[in-house]
Scaffold this motif. Structure first.
Motif, PDB file in Angstrom:
ATOM      1  N   ARG A  48      15.939  40.741 -13.516  1.00  0.00           N
ATOM      2  CA  ARG A  48      14.700  40.292 -14.309  1.00  0.00           C
ATOM      3  C   ARG A  48      14.117  41.346 -15.424  1.00  0.00           C
ATOM      4  O   ARG A  48      13.738  42.404 -14.879  1.00  0.00           O
ATOM      5  CB  ARG A  48      14.309  39.998 -13.043  1.00  0.00           C
ATOM      6  N   ASN A  49      14.695  40.744 -16.626  1.00  0.00           N
ATOM      7  CA  ASN A  49      13.679  41.190 -17.760  1.00  0.00           C
ATOM      8  C   ASN A  49      13.044  39.962 -18.753  1.00  0.00           C
ATOM      9  O   ASN A  49      13.682  39.831 -19.724  1.00  0.00           O
ATOM     10  CB  ASN A  49      14.781  42.116 -17.824  1.00  0.00           C
ATOM     11  N   ASP A  50      11.480  40.844 -18.082  1.00  0.00           N
ATOM     12  CA  ASP A  50      11.265  39.479 -19.338  1.00  0.00           C
ATOM     13  C   ASP A  50      10.844  39.911 -20.842  1.00  0.00           C
ATOM     14  O   ASP A  50      10.131  39.802 -21.804  1.00  0.00           O
ATOM     15  CB  ASP A  50       9.780  38.563 -18.516  1.00  0.00           C
ATOM     16  N   SER A  51      10.486  41.366 -20.790  1.00  0.00           N
ATOM     17  CA  SER A  51       9.794  42.320 -22.041  1.00  0.00           C
ATOM     18  C   SER A  51      10.680  42.057 -23.134  1.00  0.00           C
ATOM     19  O   SER A  51      12.072  41.541 -23.349  1.00  0.00           O
ATOM     20  CB  SER A  51      10.196  43.754 -21.160  1.00  0.00           C
ATOM     21  N   SER A 111       5.218  43.925 -12.908  1.00  0.00           N
ATOM     22  CA  SER A 111       4.647  42.635 -13.196  1.00  0.00           C
ATOM     23  C   SER A 111       3.130  43.132 -14.005  1.00  0.00           C
ATOM     24  O   SER A 111       2.726  44.275 -13.625  1.00  0.00           O
ATOM     25  CB  SER A 111       4.698  41.493 -12.017  1.00  0.00           C
ATOM     26  N   GLN A 147       5.567  38.053 -17.349  1.00  0.00           N
ATOM     27  CA  GLN A 147       6.248  39.203 -17.341  1.00  0.00           C
ATOM     28  C   GLN A 147       6.525  39.841 -16.133  1.00  0.00           C
ATOM     29  O   GLN A 147       5.550  40.175 -15.850  1.00  0.00           O
ATOM     30  CB  GLN A 147       6.508  39.969 -18.451  1.00  0.00           C
ATOM     31  N   LYS A 148       7.846  39.844 -16.111  1.00  0.00           N
ATOM     32  CA  LYS A 148       7.793  40.875 -14.914  1.00  0.00           C
ATOM     33  C   LYS A 148      10.101  41.507 -14.957  1.00  0.00           C
ATOM     34  O   LYS A 148      10.546  41.177 -16.023  1.00  0.00           O
ATOM     35  CB  LYS A 148       8.883  40.024 -13.680  1.00  0.00           C
TER      36      LYS A 148
ATOM     37  N   SER B  62       6.080  37.839 -28.183  1.00  0.00           N
ATOM     38  CA  SER B  62       7.796  37.010 -26.689  1.00  0.00           C
ATOM     39  C   SER B  62       7.763  36.135 -26.205  1.00  0.00           C
ATOM     40  O   SER B  62       6.588  35.418 -26.463  1.00  0.00           O
ATOM     41  CB  SER B  62       7.261  38.449 -25.276  1.00  0.00           C
ATOM     42  N   THR B  63       8.710  35.783 -25.719  1.00  0.00           N
ATOM     43  CA  THR B  63       8.878  33.979 -25.342  1.00  0.00           C
ATOM     44  C   THR B  63       8.195  34.510 -23.694  1.00  0.00           C
ATOM     45  O   THR B  63       7.868  34.781 -23.428  1.00  0.00           O
ATOM     46  CB  THR B  63      10.576  33.740 -24.773  1.00  0.00           C
ATOM     47  N   LYS B  64       7.622  32.975 -24.311  1.00  0.00           N
ATOM     48  CA  LYS B  64       6.582  32.534 -22.490  1.00  0.00           C
ATOM     49  C   LYS B  64       7.004  32.647 -21.484  1.00  0.00           C
ATOM     50  O   LYS B  64       8.476  31.770 -21.581  1.00  0.00           O
ATOM     51  CB  LYS B  64       6.090  31.499 -22.676  1.00  0.00           C
ATOM     52  N   VAL B  65       7.069  32.467 -20.527  1.00  0.00           N
ATOM     53  CA  VAL B  65       8.337  32.760 -18.692  1.00  0.00           C
ATOM     54  C   VAL B  65       7.477  31.644 -18.634  1.00  0.00           C
ATOM     55  O   VAL B  65       6.642  31.424 -18.506  1.00  0.00           O
ATOM     56  CB  VAL B  65       7.261  34.426 -18.436  1.00  0.00           C
ATOM     57  N   ARG B  67      10.149  30.629 -15.624  1.00  0.00           N
ATOM     58  CA  ARG B  67      10.500  30.605 -14.459  1.00  0.00           C
ATOM     59  C   ARG B  67       9.359  31.255 -13.246  1.00  0.00           C
ATOM     60  O   ARG B  67       9.348  31.665 -13.645  1.00  0.00           O
ATOM     61  CB  ARG B  67      12.018  31.734 -15.507  1.00  0.00           C
TER      62      ARG B  67
END
Lengths: 283, 68
Positions: A48-51, A111, A147-148, B62-65, B67
């Motif tokens: 998982r990469n939300d950064s 996170s 984010q995580k 950055s896009t909102k998460v 999920r």
């Protein structure tokens, strides 16, 4: 043949070497850059990469982090043995050579928990105690909100010729020792020499009507003076014969001493391989 | 984010960045701080001086998460 230690810290070494040919020193210098093995992250499985950083950028940043590899050199398989390893084999831990594992595993799970946070190398958890980032405070990725980042990284031994992340040495230099200067009287007479000494007080001085160098003058000072300040034609630096300064600095993953030893060993291995090949050819 | 290593020689530099930034913003001479940190070569000095951290600027977009 004497080798004199001028300076030594854990990550850098400076030697005054007498009586060895330049070719030998240059071979060691090049081996320190491209043949000495060290540990670096080879590939990353990102769960998982939300950064804001892309997976590729993240993997590249991770690969640049120096990992301690002093012990790993003995416990892990050599780079050539692991080159053929399959990704799936690595994940299950099947990838070994003569009982030694090829890859070390590092985990990162971070996170932001609602605020701005920078993930540092101290957040990396290693499966092997002896392989961990040299510096604890290298920022890897910034996170915000919820984010995580969760990933598994696989590190292996490699050589600098494959990729610069496996280069233990940052500086590897062989340089000659300045002894004196020679002046051609036909091109630069006494007046010209005096002018040069006046313009370049830091490097030159006049002694018995001849231009000489001062104590502590370096080669770069002399060359700067010759080329840019007094433009003295016919002035040339003279070097001490068969005497060189060997400088080595590492990025912290290996000690400078160890790098030197491993480089020399790599050259010996190469020579033995060449000998074996020649003997095979000869029958 | 700023680079981990010096572009030219490969010396790891980023571990000094927090201290460097803090001291320079407090009004110290950058040249002196670099000397203190033991960054001698001019390739490393220019990497350190020229690095601008824009991660705080771009992270806003950055896009909102959504999920889980």
């Amino acid at each position: 043949m004497p080798i004199q230690m001028l300076e030594e810290t854990p990550i850098s070494i400076k030697l005054l070497v007498k009586g060895y040919p330049l070719a030998v020193l240059n071979a060691i210098r090049r081996a320190a850059l491209e043949l000495c093995p060290k540990m670096a992250i080879d590939f990353v499985i990102v769960e998982r990469n939300d950064s804001t950083l892309f997976n590729e950028v993240l993997a590249h940043r991770l690969a640049m982090i120096p990992l301690t590899s002093d012990e790993a050199l003995d416990h892990y398989a050599p780079p050539e043995a692991c080159a053929e390893c399959d990704c799936r084999k690595v994940e299950t831990g099947e990838c070994t050579y003569e009982g030694k594992p090829c890859y070390a595993t590092l985990y990162l799970d971070a996170s932001a928990d609602g605020k701005y946070k920078i993930v540092y190398t101290k957040d990396i958890i290693s499966s092997d105690e002896s392989i961990k980032p040299v510096y604890d405070n290298i920022p890897i990725v910034p996170l915000i909100g919820n984010q995580k980042v969760k990933l598994t990284a696989y590190a292996r031994l490699g050589r600098g010729r494959e990729h610069a992340k496996w280069m233990p040495a940052t500086v590897a230099v062989v340089k000659p020792v300045l002894k004196d200067i020679s002046v051609k009287e036909t091109l630069c007479n006494e007046e010209c020499q005096r002018e040069c000494a006046e313009k370049c007080k830091e490097a030159f001085t006049m002694k018995d009507g001849k231009l000489t160098i001062k104590d502590g003058t370096t080669l770069s000072m002399v060359m700067y003076c010759i080329e840019y300040v007094c433009e003295g034609k016919g002035i040339r630096p003279v070097f001490e014969e068969d005497t060189y300064i060997f400088e080595l600095e590492t990025d912290g993953s290996l000690s400078a001493r160890r790098t030197l030893k491993e480089s020399a060993r790599a050259i010996v291995q190469k020579l033995e391989a060449l000998k074996r090949k020649l003997e095979e050819k000869a029958g | 984010m700023i680079p981990i290593r010096c572009y030219t020689c490969g010396k790891p530099l980023i571990q000094y960045y927090d201290e460097f930034k803090k001291r320079v913003e407090a009004g110290e001479d950058p040249a002196k701080v670099l000397d203190d940190l033991g960054i001698e070569r001019y390739c490393c000095r220019r990497t350190m001086l020229a690095a601008v951290d824009i991660s705080k600027e771009i992270i806003k977009f950055s896009t909102k998460v959504y999920r889980w």
